[in-house]
Design a protein around this motif. Sequence first.
Motif, PDB file in Angstrom:
ATOM      1  N   GLU A  55       0.833  -1.206   0.000  1.00 50.96           N
ATOM      2  CA  GLU A  55       0.000   0.000   0.000  1.00 50.96           C
ATOM      3  C   GLU A  55       0.865   1.252   0.000  1.00 50.96           C
ATOM      4  O   GLU A  55       0.473   2.283  -0.564  1.00 50.96           O
ATOM      5  CB  GLU A  55      -0.941  -0.020   1.206  1.00 50.96           C
ATOM      6  CG  GLU A  55      -2.045  -1.073   1.083  1.00 50.96           C
ATOM      7  CD  GLU A  55      -2.953  -1.137   2.296  1.00 50.96           C
ATOM      8  OE1 GLU A  55      -2.530  -0.643   3.377  1.00 50.96           O
ATOM      9  OE2 GLU A  55      -4.078  -1.676   2.180  1.00 50.96           O
TER      10      GLU A  55
ATOM     11  N   LYS B 294      -3.605  -0.500  -4.355  1.00 49.98           N
ATOM     12  CA  LYS B 294      -4.749  -0.958  -3.580  1.00 49.98           C
ATOM     13  C   LYS B 294      -4.635  -2.472  -3.456  1.00 49.98           C
ATOM     14  O   LYS B 294      -4.465  -3.172  -4.461  1.00 49.98           O
ATOM     15  CB  LYS B 294      -6.056  -0.575  -4.276  1.00 49.98           C
ATOM     16  CG  LYS B 294      -7.300  -1.006  -3.529  1.00 49.98           C
ATOM     17  CD  LYS B 294      -8.570  -0.597  -4.274  1.00 49.98           C
ATOM     18  CE  LYS B 294      -9.813  -1.071  -3.548  1.00 49.98           C
ATOM     19  NZ  LYS B 294     -11.054  -0.711  -4.301  1.00 49.98           N
TER      20      LYS B 294
ATOM     21  N   HIS C 180      -6.331  -5.977  -2.409  1.00 43.52           N
ATOM     22  CA  HIS C 180      -7.569  -6.688  -2.121  1.00 43.52           C
ATOM     23  C   HIS C 180      -7.210  -8.073  -1.592  1.00 43.52           C
ATOM     24  O   HIS C 180      -6.577  -8.868  -2.286  1.00 43.52           O
ATOM     25  CB  HIS C 180      -8.420  -6.816  -3.388  1.00 43.52           C
ATOM     26  CG  HIS C 180      -9.770  -7.423  -3.144  1.00 43.52           C
ATOM     27  ND1 HIS C 180      -9.947  -8.779  -2.973  1.00 43.52           N
ATOM     28  CD2 HIS C 180     -10.992  -6.864  -3.024  1.00 43.52           C
ATOM     29  CE1 HIS C 180     -11.227  -9.031  -2.773  1.00 43.52           C
ATOM     30  NE2 HIS C 180     -11.880  -7.892  -2.797  1.00 43.52           N
TER      31      HIS C 180
ATOM     32  N   SER D 299      -8.107 -11.761  -0.439  1.00 45.88           N
ATOM     33  CA  SER D 299      -9.116 -12.810  -0.606  1.00 45.88           C
ATOM     34  C   SER D 299      -8.626 -14.060   0.115  1.00 45.88           C
ATOM     35  O   SER D 299      -7.646 -14.691  -0.305  1.00 45.88           O
ATOM     36  CB  SER D 299      -9.355 -13.095  -2.093  1.00 45.88           C
ATOM     37  OG  SER D 299     -10.270 -14.164  -2.259  1.00 45.88           O
TER      38      SER D 299
ATOM     39  N   CYS E  84     -10.861  -5.881 -10.067  1.00 51.94           N
ATOM     40  CA  CYS E  84     -11.628  -6.124  -8.838  1.00 51.94           C
ATOM     41  C   CYS E  84     -12.618  -7.272  -8.995  1.00 51.94           C
ATOM     42  O   CYS E  84     -12.850  -8.024  -8.043  1.00 51.94           O
ATOM     43  CB  CYS E  84     -12.372  -4.857  -8.421  1.00 51.94           C
ATOM     44  SG  CYS E  84     -11.292  -3.474  -7.996  1.00 51.94           S
TER      45      CYS E  84
ATOM     46  N   HIS F 116     -10.041 -12.909  -6.747  1.00 54.85           N
ATOM     47  CA  HIS F 116     -10.998 -13.296  -5.688  1.00 54.85           C
ATOM     48  C   HIS F 116     -11.537 -14.672  -6.059  1.00 54.85           C
ATOM     49  O   HIS F 116     -12.619 -14.794  -6.617  1.00 54.85           O
ATOM     50  CB  HIS F 116     -12.121 -12.257  -5.640  1.00 54.85           C
ATOM     51  CG  HIS F 116     -13.013 -12.346  -4.441  1.00 54.85           C
ATOM     52  ND1 HIS F 116     -13.805 -13.439  -4.181  1.00 54.85           N
ATOM     53  CD2 HIS F 116     -13.248 -11.476  -3.428  1.00 54.85           C
ATOM     54  CE1 HIS F 116     -14.503 -13.234  -3.092  1.00 54.85           C
ATOM     55  NE2 HIS F 116     -14.173 -12.048  -2.597  1.00 54.85           N
TER      56      HIS F 116
ATOM     57  N   THR G 122     -18.458 -14.483  -4.675  1.00 51.89           N
ATOM     58  CA  THR G 122     -19.026 -13.430  -3.850  1.00 51.89           C
ATOM     59  C   THR G 122     -20.506 -13.730  -3.612  1.00 51.89           C
ATOM     60  O   THR G 122     -21.229 -14.097  -4.539  1.00 51.89           O
ATOM     61  CB  THR G 122     -18.888 -12.054  -4.534  1.00 51.89           C
ATOM     62  OG1 THR G 122     -17.529 -11.630  -4.440  1.00 51.89           O
ATOM     63  CG2 THR G 122     -19.768 -11.004  -3.877  1.00 51.89           C
TER      64      THR G 122
ATOM     65  N   GLY H 194     -15.344   1.152  -4.520  1.00 46.82           N
ATOM     66  CA  GLY H 194     -15.449   0.558  -3.191  1.00 46.82           C
ATOM     67  C   GLY H 194     -16.699  -0.269  -2.947  1.00 46.82           C
ATOM     68  O   GLY H 194     -16.825  -0.926  -1.924  1.00 46.82           O
TER      69      GLY H 194
ATOM     70  N   GLU I  91     -18.537  -3.432  -3.609  1.00 44.02           N
ATOM     71  CA  GLU I  91     -18.288  -4.774  -4.134  1.00 44.02           C
ATOM     72  C   GLU I  91     -19.563  -5.597  -4.267  1.00 44.02           C
ATOM     73  O   GLU I  91     -19.516  -6.761  -4.661  1.00 44.02           O
ATOM     74  CB  GLU I  91     -17.284  -5.502  -3.239  1.00 44.02           C
ATOM     75  CG  GLU I  91     -15.936  -4.792  -3.163  1.00 44.02           C
ATOM     76  CD  GLU I  91     -14.920  -5.537  -2.323  1.00 44.02           C
ATOM     77  OE1 GLU I  91     -15.310  -6.537  -1.690  1.00 44.02           O
ATOM     78  OE2 GLU I  91     -13.750  -5.128  -2.315  1.00 44.02           O
TER      79      GLU I  91
END
Length: 334
Positions: free
Chosen positions: A22, A27, A29, A31, A71, A77, A81, A227, A229
């Motif tokens: 960072e 950024k 993420h 998972s 993303c 990921h 989701t 931001g 998701e």
Amino acid sequence: MIVILKHGVNQDMRQPLVDWLEAQKLKVHVSEGEFQTVLGLVGDTRQLDMDLVGSLDIVDSVKQVTDPFKCCNRKFHPADTVVEVGDVKIGGGHFAMIAGPCSVESEEQIVTVAKAVKASGAQLLRGGAFKPRTSPYDFQGLQATGLELLKIARQETGLPIVTEIMSIEHLDLFADVDVIQVGARNMQNFDLLRHLGQLRKPILLKRGLANTLKELLMSAEYIMAGGNEQVILCERGIRTFGDYTRNTLDLAAVPMLHQLTHLPVIVDPSHATGRAHLVEPMAMAAAACGADGLIIEVHNDPLHALCDGAQSLRPEQYDVLAEKVRRIREVSAL
């Protein structure tokens, strides 16, 4: 770029690496899967020394991701989701039935339909308050009044409401809407998508009439980059050479999207076909090919509907369809 950590690396062990990444203005993420943790890096990774990161004791491997969408990429990921709307879950093995009229016409109409579809197992209520129509002379929806009528139907039935937004100017009116729908015509309204990315509520994003799957995922990326998701993708048919249906329902998009992204994917057989008698078989096919849900138009009096009556099911037809879909899903689970 993704950084795959070795099995057994906990949060305390990975946090210094996350902090350092960072600090490189990336950024990160995180998972967490059952067997491995993936750090998805979003930003300019060209100056990052992949060999240095890969040499760390806690790192298993480092890979470049060439897809323009980050993303929503399953590589970032790996786990599905699950979008939650109240007690309703969509994705990750959870299947949601969304039903209701194309447009809200009166309190009696929307409440009647809401009670009927709930009795048949629907978990969310759809209904258009703002209606994008091809002709400026067609019914454009009850707009703010329609939203209030949807809230009354929610109060009467407990069903969360799903309705379409057409303009940034209307965002304040949608503060109490459970799921905001972005219609096919607005799929690439990037300014609207950016604003929706600042919200923290589910967004149902429909594929455009002539858009590729990559373009759909890039639109989802606009929302997620802000931001938010909680994105649900919707295949609703694309324009082809077909001349007996409103659009062509691209069911191959469902398993393809599941391979490309971790986001839930639902299907709209009503807008795809434009014909009520085709909705049931296409809904069954969508359930069989792995869709995470269905959004179907139901009207208590389709012949006199102010919008899209030809593709709307009567409540008793929806009841039959819902039972068949349940059976299809039972078989698919074997």
